[in-house]
Design an enzyme around this catalytic site. Sequence first.
Site, PDB file in Angstrom:
ATOM      1  N   ASN A  42       0.839  -1.191   0.000  1.00 49.61           N
ATOM      2  CA  ASN A  42       0.000   0.000   0.000  1.00 49.61           C
ATOM      3  C   ASN A  42       0.878   1.245   0.000  1.00 49.61           C
ATOM      4  OD1 ASN A  42       0.526  -0.898   2.760  1.00 49.61           O
ATOM      5  ND2 ASN A  42      -0.923   0.644   3.474  1.00 49.61           N
ATOM      6  N   GLU A  55      -3.092  -4.865  -2.927  1.00 51.78           N
ATOM      7  CA  GLU A  55      -3.682  -5.829  -3.865  1.00 51.78           C
ATOM      8  C   GLU A  55      -3.826  -5.214  -5.260  1.00 51.78           C
ATOM      9  OE1 GLU A  55      -5.885  -6.422   0.153  1.00 51.78           O
ATOM     10  OE2 GLU A  55      -4.851  -4.810  -0.907  1.00 51.78           O
ATOM     11  N   CYS A  84     -10.272  -4.842   0.805  1.00 49.53           N
ATOM     12  CA  CYS A  84     -11.372  -3.870   0.804  1.00 49.53           C
ATOM     13  C   CYS A  84     -12.290  -4.108  -0.403  1.00 49.53           C
ATOM     14  CB  CYS A  84     -10.815  -2.451   0.792  1.00 49.53           C
ATOM     15  SG  CYS A  84     -10.149  -1.908  -0.801  1.00 49.53           S
TER      16      CYS A  84
END
Length: 132
Positions: A42, A55, A84
């Site tokens: 991230n 991801e 998420c």
Amino acid sequence: MTHDQLIADATAARERAYAPYSQFKVGAVLLGKSGRLYTGCNVENAAYGPSMCAERTAIFKAVSEGEREFETIAVVTENGVSPCGTCRQVMIEFAPDMTIVIADTQGNIRLTTVRDLLPDGFTPDQLPQSDR
């Protein structure tokens, strides 16, 4: 490639995360059908909106390098949370049946699939004249 190997690579990617605001580091590794691995972490931004999840970083990296079919993604967070909603939507675009290996930093692991996390997801098949 074993789940343990994927988790180790995702853990290493997690260490490269740029998370100065949330302190919530996430690492991911994506296994393409070609056998190639794509890592992601991230990357936060002070404006929050431009931030990118691990991801999606891995998936977009793979797609930008020509890979379009995926087998497994491993995601490592401190507490083992699942991807998420935005990441789930991106995953279902390319690999609705992909295995997701979710791990925490204490060694707990659980397996699921994209369809299990997003059972009624919006897919390219629902669009008219989809040329996927």
